[in-house]
Design a protein around this motif. Structure first.
Motif, mmCIF file in Angstrom:
data_model
loop_
_atom_site.group_PDB
_atom_site.id
_atom_site.type_symbol
_atom_site.label_atom_id
_atom_site.label_comp_id
_atom_site.label_asym_id
_atom_site.label_seq_id
_atom_site.Cartn_x
_atom_site.Cartn_y
_atom_site.Cartn_z
ATOM 1 N N ASN A 220 0.846 -1.195 0.000
ATOM 2 C CA ASN A 220 0.000 0.000 0.000
ATOM 3 C C ASN A 220 0.881 1.244 0.000
ATOM 4 O OD1 ASN A 220 -2.127 1.748 0.136
ATOM 5 N ND2 ASN A 220 -2.531 1.431 2.313
ATOM 6 N N THR B 87 -0.963 7.881 -1.150
ATOM 7 C CA THR B 87 -1.311 8.624 -2.367
ATOM 8 C C THR B 87 -0.285 9.699 -2.703
ATOM 9 O OG1 THR B 87 -3.660 8.252 -1.935
ATOM 10 C CG2 THR B 87 -3.106 10.012 -3.464
ATOM 11 N N LEU C 148 2.730 8.408 -4.635
ATOM 12 C CA LEU C 148 2.545 7.804 -5.947
ATOM 13 C C LEU C 148 3.153 8.701 -7.030
ATOM 14 C CD1 LEU C 148 -1.149 6.589 -5.597
ATOM 15 C CD2 LEU C 148 0.871 5.130 -5.750
ATOM 16 N N GLU D 139 -10.069 12.390 -8.401
ATOM 17 C CA GLU D 139 -8.935 11.795 -7.691
ATOM 18 C C GLU D 139 -7.597 12.369 -8.155
ATOM 19 O OE1 GLU D 139 -9.190 9.675 -5.214
ATOM 20 O OE2 GLU D 139 -11.377 9.501 -5.352
ATOM 21 N N LYS E 85 -6.063 3.784 -6.435
ATOM 22 C CA LYS E 85 -4.633 3.458 -6.424
ATOM 23 C C LYS E 85 -4.374 2.068 -7.001
ATOM 24 C CE LYS E 85 -3.865 4.160 -2.046
ATOM 25 N NZ LYS E 85 -3.106 4.275 -0.780
ATOM 26 N N PHE F 150 -2.420 2.411 -10.567
ATOM 27 C CA PHE F 150 -0.984 2.491 -10.306
ATOM 28 C C PHE F 150 -0.405 1.093 -10.122
ATOM 29 C CE2 PHE F 150 -2.578 6.620 -9.136
ATOM 30 C CZ PHE F 150 -1.592 7.495 -9.583
ATOM 31 N N SER G 231 -1.241 -0.983 -6.460
ATOM 32 C CA SER G 231 -1.010 -0.605 -5.066
ATOM 33 C C SER G 231 -2.154 -1.095 -4.176
ATOM 34 C CB SER G 231 -0.884 0.915 -4.958
ATOM 35 O OG SER G 231 -0.855 1.327 -3.613
#
Length: 728
Positions: free
Chosen positions: A356, A359, A362, A396, A541, A545, A592
């Motif tokens: 994880n 954010t 990223l 987002e 995410k 990603f 992620s």
């Protein structure tokens, strides 16, 4: 000799009979006498309920057997019949009715007398008129407001192929998504079966509009023509679809998605570790199959067998695997328990948990929205839902992210150049202006989207094309093999791909899956705004990603403990053993905080099973000395290979799985729930490898494993199973 001839004759007759009885796909083009394609032609097999309609280019596809009689029917044309013989291609040319039907046609530039002579001259006249009317279209179309019940005129300065005036029909959500004429009864959109039930004595006026005369009034929904019926005293005016069905004594029957396309595959069988020592496959983070199945069940439809991919059902749900504690981007978790559907087998669960990443940590995103704005996207659960979905994703985005918008219909074009993620209003305004119309040049759209993404490539960033469509490509590169080659070539650019599927009726799941599979991508089916919020919002995410790419799994079972094994699902993700170490072979991506789960069913050594074929004799040269102490506590060895998102060389991990099993009632909640989901998927596929198909038992196991369900998805699954008890 005589008996030999009789046997040969019998065999020949049997082969002939099988050939005649074998169903196959018949395709072709229906055109008029001027060789112009006819969209919306009804094709059905005489004395059956099997039917199809031609698309925008007059093409059709129908399943039929040799000897079947195909009937071709279209308003204004003579019905024609053609028997299916040896050829798989049947092209038909329909003749117009000899009599002339006078009618009044209301068009966007006035009212004129017309006939049913829709010839090539009509097309020429329409082209000349079109140029003259465009400048006056807005004011003239507005003048139609109120002249015909149910019309709603709206100005459309959009970014599709060309700006146009949109004249929508109230209640258009009830219009059938198939390529057939638009039916209007007393100003209300209707379906073909409703029109057919109207008493001819109740009809006061009938008008047939086609080509420019139809689309200038009703917009892109009328691309296949319009049948307008007015009854005496307008007895059907302002009725809803259900009210109209009731008035016409129609019992609603859930329609089957006969024009949807799914790849067929054969369920994995049991294999012996003595003859097939290695099982190798690519991970699959997609969950489109589950949401598509949910759509079928919520609509009261029979679930198509080939729409069920068990691994995507299992991977829709999140499980409580621990975060990785070393340098690798995911943790590995295994568990062995009793099988719930076969009393003498075991289930091995393999779970991966992606790291994880916060954010703010990223990488910057370079996103290109590739949006299908073709005529097939006009339904409410397609382009309108798509636009609302994309707005969730836009919310987002961060200031360091950028997004461009490319659309395609008859051609492809850019409607928004790369724009910063903090300019949300600009991006949303561009989305709001999109309207549907035209054919689907999917290949051209993909070319332009990848060109845009590579020109704005962020090194070390998240470079991704997000394709949103119903998958119904019909211009340019259309075949699955063509699209596969195109996407494999584009994959070399380092740009990832996310496919978002929308709609029903003509949905092309097979194309969407191939694109995601071959394009370093993932694939989701958006059946409602809640699913859009889950995939594009809450799981942004994990969806957008990648933390690892080309993730492969290879497992070697210990023949001292395992008599046979089978991988549940992943049929189209299986790899050859030698592909495991071949870095040129593509595999799945992990996002992620994403989880991936795979299940194996195992027949322990020494257990009798009806699912086992006879084992071959012991091989002379591969026989090894019997040493009961060697690897006696090992069930299997599992290996993983993955690449970093921007890497080209794979990294290997390995782990031993101990021969340690627990009773199902003592297994983890994750084991119970994932097994219940797989069980339901196998039941929907009518698997021949499960003994117990009781929906009550599936529900019971799912309830036992229902924990950590803050979003309610597991509870929803239980309700779906309870509501699908009629499917055996």
């Amino acid at each position: 000799m005589k008996s030999l001839k009789l046997i040969s004759s019998a065999i020949a007759m049997l082969i002939c009979f099988v050939t005649l009885a074998q169903e196959r796909t018949i395709t072709g083009i229906v055109s008029d006498k001027y060789q112009q394609p006819l969209p919306g032609v009804s094709i059905y097999i005489q004395n059956t309920k099997i039917s199809a309609t031609t698309d925008f280019d007059g093409k059709y596809s129908i399943q039929a057997k040799t000897g079947d009689m195909l009937v071709f029917s279209f308003i204004g044309y003579e019905t024609q019949k053609q028997k299916v013989q040896n050829s798989n291609t049947i092209n038909i040319r329909l003749n117009e009715y000899s009599q002339t039907l006078n009618e009044v046609v209301v068009v966007g530039y006035g009212t004129s007398e017309s006939t049913s002579d829709y010839s090539a001259r009509s097309y020429e006249r329409a082209e000349r008129r079109r140029e003259k009317k465009e400048a006056k279209q807005a004011s003239q179309a507005v003048a139609l407001q109120g002249k015909i019940a149910g019309l709603q005129v709206q100005s459309n300065m959009n970014y599709s192929v060309a700006p146009s005036q949109s004249i929508a029909i109230r209640g258009n959500a009830s219009i059938s998504p198939k390529n057939e004429p638009l039916y209007i009864i007393d100003g209300v959109p209707a379906k073909a079966n409703q029109m057919a039930k109207i008493n001819p004595n109740d009809i006061q006026d009938l008008k047939v509009l086609k080509d420019d005369a139809a689309t200038s009034v009703y917009g892109s929904k009328a691309s296949n023509g319009v049948v307008v019926i007015s009854t005496k005293n307008e007895i059907y005016k302002n009725l809803s679809e259900k009210e109209l069905d009731k008035k016409l004594n129609i019992i609603p029957i859930p329609t089957q998605p006969t024009q949807e396309d799914y790849d067929a595959f054969v369920e994995n069988a049991f294999e012996s570790p003595k003859t097939a020592p290695l099982s190798t496959f690519s991970i699959d983070v997609d969950n489109a199959s589950y949401t598509n199945i949910r759509r079928f069940l919520n609509n009261g439809q029979q679930v198509l067998k080939d729409a069920v991919r068990v691994e995507e059902m299992v991977n829709f749900f999140k499980y409580t695997y621990p975060q990785p504690k070393n340098e690798h981007p995911f943790s590995i978790n295994t568990e062995v328990s009793d099988s719930p559907w076969n009393s003498n087998t075991k289930i091995l669960k393999i779970g991966l948990q992606g790291k994880n990443i916060p954010t703010e940590d990223l990488p910057a995103s370079n996103l290109v929205f590739l949006i299908d704005v073709s005529g097939s996207m006009g339904d409410m659960n397609k382009l309108p839902l798509l636009k609302q979905s994309m707005k969730i994703l836009v919310n987002e985005l961060r200031s360091k992210d950028k997004v461009a918008i490319v659309v395609y219909a008859g051609a492809a074009g850019m409607v928004l150049p790369p724009t910063s993620g903090d300019e949300k209003k600009t991006i949303i305004d561009a989305l709001d202006k999109l309207q549907s119309g035209g054919s689907t040049a999917g290949g051209a759209g993909i070319e332009l989207a990848y060109k845009t993404a590579t020109e704005n490539f962020i090194k070390g960033g998240n470079n991704r094309v997000i394709l949103a469509t119903d998958g119904d490509f019909n211009v340019g590169s259309t075949s699955n093999s063509d699209m596969e080659k195109l996407i494999e070539e584009k994959r070399k650019t380092g740009v990832f791909l996310t496919c978002l599927g929308y709609g029903m009726g003509n949905y092309k799941d097979s194309k969407m899956e191939i694109l995601a599979d071959k394009g370093n991508g993932n694939y989701a089916y958006i059946d409602n705004i809640q699913e859009a919020n889950r995939f594009l919002g809450k799981e942004f995410k994990g969806s957008m990603f990648a933390i690892a790419k080309d993730v492969k799994i290879q497992i070697e079972f210990n023949p001292k403990q395992v008599q046979a094994y089978r991988l549940i699902g992943y049929e189209n993700r299986k790899l050859r053993p030698e592909d495991f170490k071949n870095d040129a072979i593509d595999a799945g991506e992990l996002g992620s905080n994403h989880t991936v789960t795979a299940l194996y069913e195992i027949i322990p050594a020494g257990v009798k099973s009806d699912y086992l074929t006879e084992q071959p004799d012991a091989l002379k040269y591969t026989k090894t000395e019997n040493n009961s102490n060697v690897y006696s506590n090992e069930l299997a060895t599992i290996k993983f290979r993955y690449k970093k998102p921007d890497g080209e060389k794979s990294i290997e991990m390995a782990q031993i799985i101990e021969n340690k099993s627990v009773a199902l009632e003592k297994a983890s909640d994750d084991m119970k729930f994932s097994s219940a989901v797989a069980w339901f998927g196998l039941k929907l596929r009518d698997s021949k490898l499960i003994a117990n198909k009781s929906p009550e038992e599936i529900v019971k196991l799912a309830k036992q494993g229902n924990s950590n369900d803050g979003e309610g998805y597991k509870a929803e699954f239980i309700r779906l199973v309870e509501g699908a008890k009629q499917y055996n």
